[in-house]
Motif scaffolding. Structure first.
Motif, short mmCIF file in Angstrom:
data_model
loop_
_atom_site.label_atom_id
_atom_site.label_comp_id
_atom_site.label_asym_id
_atom_site.label_seq_id
_atom_site.Cartn_x
_atom_site.Cartn_y
_atom_site.Cartn_z
N ILE A 8 -9.67 -1.73 -12.43
CA ILE A 8 -9.76 -2.23 -13.87
C ILE A 8 -8.46 -2.88 -14.16
N GLY A 9 -8.33 -4.15 -14.08
CA GLY A 9 -6.90 -4.75 -13.95
C GLY A 9 -6.03 -4.61 -13.07
N ALA A 10 -4.75 -4.01 -13.32
CA ALA A 10 -4.09 -3.64 -12.38
C ALA A 10 -3.96 -2.05 -12.04
N ASP A 11 -5.07 -1.38 -12.69
CA ASP A 11 -5.12 0.04 -12.20
C ASP A 11 -6.21 0.14 -11.14
N ALA A 40 -0.83 -8.70 -5.02
CA ALA A 40 -1.47 -7.90 -6.23
C ALA A 40 -0.26 -7.56 -7.40
N GLY A 41 0.89 -7.80 -7.28
CA GLY A 41 1.75 -7.55 -8.35
C GLY A 41 2.14 -6.10 -8.16
N ALA A 63 -3.70 -4.61 0.14
CA ALA A 63 -2.84 -5.16 -0.87
C ALA A 63 -3.01 -4.22 -2.19
N LEU A 64 -4.25 -3.92 -2.66
CA LEU A 64 -4.52 -3.33 -3.78
C LEU A 64 -4.20 -1.57 -3.84
N THR A 65 -4.53 -0.86 -2.53
CA THR A 65 -4.47 0.46 -2.50
C THR A 65 -3.01 0.79 -2.06
N GLY A 66 -2.56 0.14 -1.26
CA GLY A 66 -1.43 0.42 -0.36
C GLY A 66 -1.41 1.30 0.70
N GLU A 100 -10.19 -13.14 -5.61
CA GLU A 100 -10.30 -12.95 -7.23
C GLU A 100 -9.81 -11.87 -7.87
N ALA A 101 -10.15 -10.50 -7.12
CA ALA A 101 -9.91 -9.31 -7.56
C ALA A 101 -8.35 -9.21 -7.41
N ILE A 102 -7.80 -9.71 -6.50
CA ILE A 102 -6.36 -9.55 -6.47
C ILE A 102 -5.35 -10.27 -7.54
N ALA A 103 -6.23 -11.57 -7.93
CA ALA A 103 -5.56 -12.25 -8.85
C ALA A 103 -5.65 -11.58 -10.00
N VAL A 104 -6.79 -10.75 -10.53
CA VAL A 104 -6.98 -10.15 -11.74
C VAL A 104 -6.24 -9.00 -11.74
#
Length: 312
Positions: free
Chosen positions: A58-61, A292-293, A45-48, A229-233
């Motif tokens: 770091i945030g959405a990076d 994750a947006g 979800a975060l890395t694709g 929680e990390a995905i929400a961040v």
């Protein structure tokens, strides 16, 4: 609470490299434990698609690959430096350690005596699942035989011991640790976790003492965090923007192009997105996930390939 989030698992060698760098720089960080094998839905979800370990958020990076993570941490906390001007060969030595030394160390350690110690006499089904995951992970990559790894590792460790002796200081390049110390250390840390097979390190004068010094640096200050929680961040951070990046001129790509980025050695699952950053050192793609947006996924140029695609 720190905004540095490391996604890792305890037995990951490259994660140990980054954890030690946190300790060296005295940084606080948040710790998200991820699965060692697939499936990894929260990771993807975060890395694709990138599924090597670790990656840092770091945030959405999202920052992939330990070499890039080290550079980001250097920018965040320049002192003490990982890249002293007095050690210009530290970076290429680190690159060698992250590839040639790492694979020799893994092949040596994963012989039966090492596996039994690493996994605490694992059940056959556990090893079957692990083996299937790693076979898919390495794909067509040509792996060393144990005989080749034994010969290469002996030569490598001898050269490292000679480097320490010649420098006369406590670290590979003299009086202060560099990125090379941390890259070499994570490979030897993995060997040491193999119990009886770790005797190969002790054959070379000074290496065990040097490794003890590196590991004594510790991991800094961490707090546990869940992957949810990390995905929400990331989702919340997307609204506040991303780290600055731009596509440099004359590099063969244009801003907004649809691209894929993939590792060139193993774990080469491509990450598709829109190109938003490109330099001689880094490539950044923008992608969107329903949980994750909109995230920016960062990769180093070394060890990765960018390809133009028809659509994002």
């Amino acid at each position: 609470m720190s905004d540095l989030i490391l996604h890792h698992y305890p037995s990951s060698p490259f994660s140990e490299k980054v954890r030690l760098i946190f300790g060296f720089k005295g940084l606080a960080w948040r710790s998200v434990h991820i699965p060692a094998i697939m499936p990894k839905p929260d990771v993807l979800a975060l890395t694709g698609g990138y599924r090597k370990t670790p990656f840092m958020q770091i945030g959405a990076d999202i920052y992939c690959d330990s070499a890039l993570i080290a550079r980001v941490l250097e920018a965040r906390q320049p002192s003490p430096t990982l890249y002293p001007a007095s050690a210009p060969l530290a970076v290429p030595l680190a690159q060698w350690a992250d590839s040639a030394l790492f694979w020799a160390a893994v092949t040596w350690t994963m012989q039966p005596a090492g596996v039994s110690h690493l996994f605490n006499n694992p059940a056959p089904e556990v090893m079957k699942a692990f083996g299937a995951d790693r076979a898919a992970f390495t794909g067509s990559m040509r792996r060393l035989t144990l005989a080749d790894a034994t010969a290469q590792l002996g030569s490598y460790l001898g050269s490292l011991a000679a480097q320490l002796q010649q420098q006369g200081g406590p670290w590979l390049f003299g009086g202060t640790p560099t990125i090379a110390d941390f890259s070499v250390a994570h490979a030897l840390w993995f060997i040491r976790r193999g119990g009886p097979v770790a005797e190969i390190i002790g054959r070379h004068a000074g290496l065990n003492e040097w490794l003890d010094r590196v590991l004594a640096i510790g991991h800094g200050r961490s707090e546990p965090m869940s992957s949810a929680e990390a995905i929400a961040v990331a989702a919340a951070g997307a609204a506040g923007g991303h780290a600055f990046c731009e596509v440099g001129a004359g590099l063969g790509f244009e801003p907004g192009q649809a691209v894929t980025v993939a590792a060139t050695d193993y774990g080469s699952d491509p990450v598709a997105g829109t190109l938003v950053g490109l330099s001689a050192d880094e490539v950044v793609v923008r992608r969107t996930d329903e949980r994750a947006g909109t995230v920016h996924v960062h990769f180093p140029r070394i060890g990765f390939q960018i390809k133009k695609e028809q659509s994002a």
